[in-house]
Scaffold this motif. Structure first.
Motif, short mmCIF file in Angstrom:
data_model
loop_
_atom_site.label_atom_id
_atom_site.label_comp_id
_atom_site.label_asym_id
_atom_site.label_seq_id
_atom_site.Cartn_x
_atom_site.Cartn_y
_atom_site.Cartn_z
N ILE A 1 0.94 -12.80 -17.39
CA ILE A 1 0.18 -13.14 -18.60
C ILE A 1 -0.93 -12.12 -18.80
O ILE A 1 -1.50 -11.61 -17.85
CB ILE A 1 -0.39 -14.56 -18.53
N LEU A 2 -1.18 -11.79 -20.06
CA LEU A 2 -2.29 -10.95 -20.51
C LEU A 2 -2.17 -9.46 -20.16
O LEU A 2 -2.40 -8.61 -21.01
CB LEU A 2 -3.63 -11.49 -19.99
N ILE A 3 -1.85 -9.12 -18.91
CA ILE A 3 -1.77 -7.70 -18.52
C ILE A 3 -0.55 -7.45 -17.65
O ILE A 3 -0.08 -8.34 -16.95
CB ILE A 3 -3.03 -7.24 -17.76
N ASP A 4 -0.02 -6.21 -17.72
CA ASP A 4 1.09 -5.82 -16.86
C ASP A 4 1.02 -4.31 -16.63
O ASP A 4 0.05 -3.65 -17.01
CB ASP A 4 2.44 -6.25 -17.44
N LYS A 5 2.06 -3.76 -16.05
CA LYS A 5 2.04 -2.34 -15.67
C LYS A 5 1.99 -1.40 -16.87
O LYS A 5 1.72 -0.20 -16.71
CB LYS A 5 3.27 -2.02 -14.83
N ASN A 6 2.23 -1.92 -18.08
CA ASN A 6 2.18 -1.08 -19.27
C ASN A 6 0.85 -1.16 -20.02
O ASN A 6 0.66 -0.48 -21.03
CB ASN A 6 3.32 -1.48 -20.22
N THR A 7 -0.08 -1.99 -19.54
CA THR A 7 -1.38 -2.14 -20.19
C THR A 7 -2.19 -0.86 -20.06
O THR A 7 -2.19 -0.21 -19.02
CB THR A 7 -2.15 -3.31 -19.54
N GLY B 1 -12.53 -10.81 -13.00
CA GLY B 1 -11.46 -10.11 -13.70
C GLY B 1 -10.12 -10.78 -13.53
O GLY B 1 -10.04 -12.00 -13.30
N LEU B 2 -9.05 -10.01 -13.63
CA LEU B 2 -7.71 -10.57 -13.52
C LEU B 2 -6.76 -9.55 -12.91
O LEU B 2 -7.04 -8.35 -12.91
CB LEU B 2 -7.19 -11.08 -14.86
N ILE B 3 -5.65 -10.05 -12.40
CA ILE B 3 -4.71 -9.19 -11.71
C ILE B 3 -3.30 -9.72 -11.89
O ILE B 3 -3.07 -10.94 -11.92
CB ILE B 3 -5.06 -9.10 -10.20
N THR B 4 -2.36 -8.83 -12.07
CA THR B 4 -0.93 -9.13 -11.94
C THR B 4 -0.47 -8.35 -10.71
O THR B 4 -0.40 -7.12 -10.75
CB THR B 4 -0.15 -8.69 -13.20
N PRO B 5 -0.23 -9.05 -9.60
CA PRO B 5 0.03 -8.36 -8.32
C PRO B 5 1.14 -7.33 -8.40
O PRO B 5 2.15 -7.53 -9.08
CB PRO B 5 0.40 -9.52 -7.39
N ASP B 6 0.92 -6.22 -7.72
CA ASP B 6 1.84 -5.10 -7.63
C ASP B 6 2.03 -4.37 -8.95
O ASP B 6 2.89 -3.49 -9.05
CB ASP B 6 3.21 -5.54 -7.09
N VAL C 1 -6.41 -15.19 -12.79
CA VAL C 1 -7.45 -14.96 -13.79
C VAL C 1 -8.74 -15.65 -13.36
O VAL C 1 -8.77 -16.87 -13.16
CB VAL C 1 -7.02 -15.50 -15.18
N GLY C 2 -9.81 -14.88 -13.23
CA GLY C 2 -11.13 -15.44 -13.00
C GLY C 2 -11.88 -15.49 -14.31
O GLY C 2 -12.23 -14.45 -14.86
N ILE C 3 -12.11 -16.69 -14.82
CA ILE C 3 -12.68 -16.83 -16.17
C ILE C 3 -14.21 -16.79 -16.18
O ILE C 3 -14.82 -16.69 -17.23
CB ILE C 3 -12.19 -18.10 -16.87
N LEU D 1 -0.94 -20.24 -21.43
CA LEU D 1 -0.16 -19.02 -21.18
C LEU D 1 0.75 -19.20 -19.97
O LEU D 1 1.92 -18.82 -19.99
CB LEU D 1 -1.10 -17.83 -20.97
N PHE D 2 0.22 -19.79 -18.90
CA PHE D 2 1.05 -20.03 -17.71
C PHE D 2 2.20 -21.00 -18.04
O PHE D 2 3.30 -20.85 -17.51
CB PHE D 2 0.20 -20.61 -16.58
N ASN D 3 1.94 -21.96 -18.89
CA ASN D 3 2.97 -22.94 -19.25
C ASN D 3 4.16 -22.29 -19.92
O ASN D 3 5.30 -22.73 -19.76
CB ASN D 3 2.37 -24.00 -20.17
#
Length: 294
Positions: free
Chosen positions: A3-9, A129-134, A179-181, A197-199
């Protein structure tokens, strides 16, 4: 999936030339696909310089036009951070993550009012912040504790975000996105926004939701979960022992008017079908149990 970010961001750092901005941008550049994702820095009157090969621009709009960056992370000092958010919103970015702590409340009230009718999403301020692992991390979280998986994590507390993540990774249950809000009383996206978004994310199997005393956001989210959530949720509220009227850590963590207490929040969450725990050390084990992997 994420959600929100990925390797193409594509990301820009506002406050790139400051010590804090450089330290954490360096950490993000070194994580997963960060060297390709972080494409610009922004510091007024410092345009034309670069940091670790990342070009610096005088404005958010210029950085967006020159690099195609659509996400910003802010490490600007508190007195100027709300204006930095305003600039990113005016540049019509997709997402702004404000790490800065200590922004005056009246500044954020004005900024939130200016955001009405705008499409830019805000995470923070006063968040990790936020992270999508790897794939990508944007913020100050330690990347090495994260592991790719199917559990979403959303939290108001920075350190408890890391605690939940560390437990999941140790148990072999990785994270889809985390996600840390943030814990300020006036902020951007809420638990509810992230749970929506997770849903809808096909790669998220379940969610850990970490709240804190203060406000009523967790209760509102719990009621939405009861009616709409298709996936199991594990919940924890920090501040069970906090006395009413005393501010505890985060600016938003205060029980007032008989509202915002941990017991009240936990009762509503449990009533709405969330699998609660009163022990932060058990978040991962509770998730493991409800998924039948213990």
């Amino acid at each position: 999936m994420s959600i929100l970010i990925d390797k193409n961001t594509r990301v820009m750092t506002q406050g790139m030339t400051g010590k804090v901005g450089q330290f954490h941008t360096l950490g993000c550049l070194g994580y997963a696909n960060g060297a390709n994702c972080f494409v610009a820095g922004v510091t007024p009157n410092k345009g034309g310089q670069n940091f670790e090969g990342v070009p610096i621009y005088n404005s958010v709009l210029e950085a967006k036009q020159q690099t195609g960056a659509t996400v910003s992370v802010i490490y600007v000092p508190p007195a100027y951070a709300a204006a930095a958010i305003d600039e990113a919103v005016e540049a019509d970015l997709d997402l702004v993550i404000c790490i800065t702590e200590g922004i005056p409340v009246h500044d954020m009230i004005r900024t939130r009012d200016k955001m009405k009718g705008k499409r830019t999403l805000l995470i923070g301020p006063n968040c990790p912040g936020l992270i999508t692992p790897d794939e990508i991390k944007i913020g100050i979280m330690p990347g090495h504790i994260h592991k790719k998986g199917r559990i979403g994590v959303v939290s108001r507390s920075g350190t408890l975000t890391y605690e939940a993540v560390g437990q999941l990774s140790a148990l072999g249950l990785g994270q889809s996105s985390c996600v840390g809000i943030g814990g300020d009383p006036i902020n951007g996206m809420k638990h509810l926004d992230i749970l929506r978004l997770f849903n809808e994310d096909p790669e998220t199997e379940a969610v850990i939701m970490v709240g804190e005393i203060g406000g009523s956001d967790e209760e509102a989210c719990a009621r939405w979960i009861k009616d709409n959530m298709k996936k199991p949720v594990v919940g924890f509220i920090a501040g069970i022992t906090a006395p009413p009227g005393k501010r505890m850590g985060h600016a938003g963590a205060i029980i007032s008017g008989g509202q915002g207490g941990a017991d009240t929040k936990l009762a509503v969450m449990e009533e709405c079908g969330i699998h609660i725990t009163r022990n932060p050390a058990d978040m991962g084990r509770v998730m493991q149990k409800i998924l039948g992997r213990s």
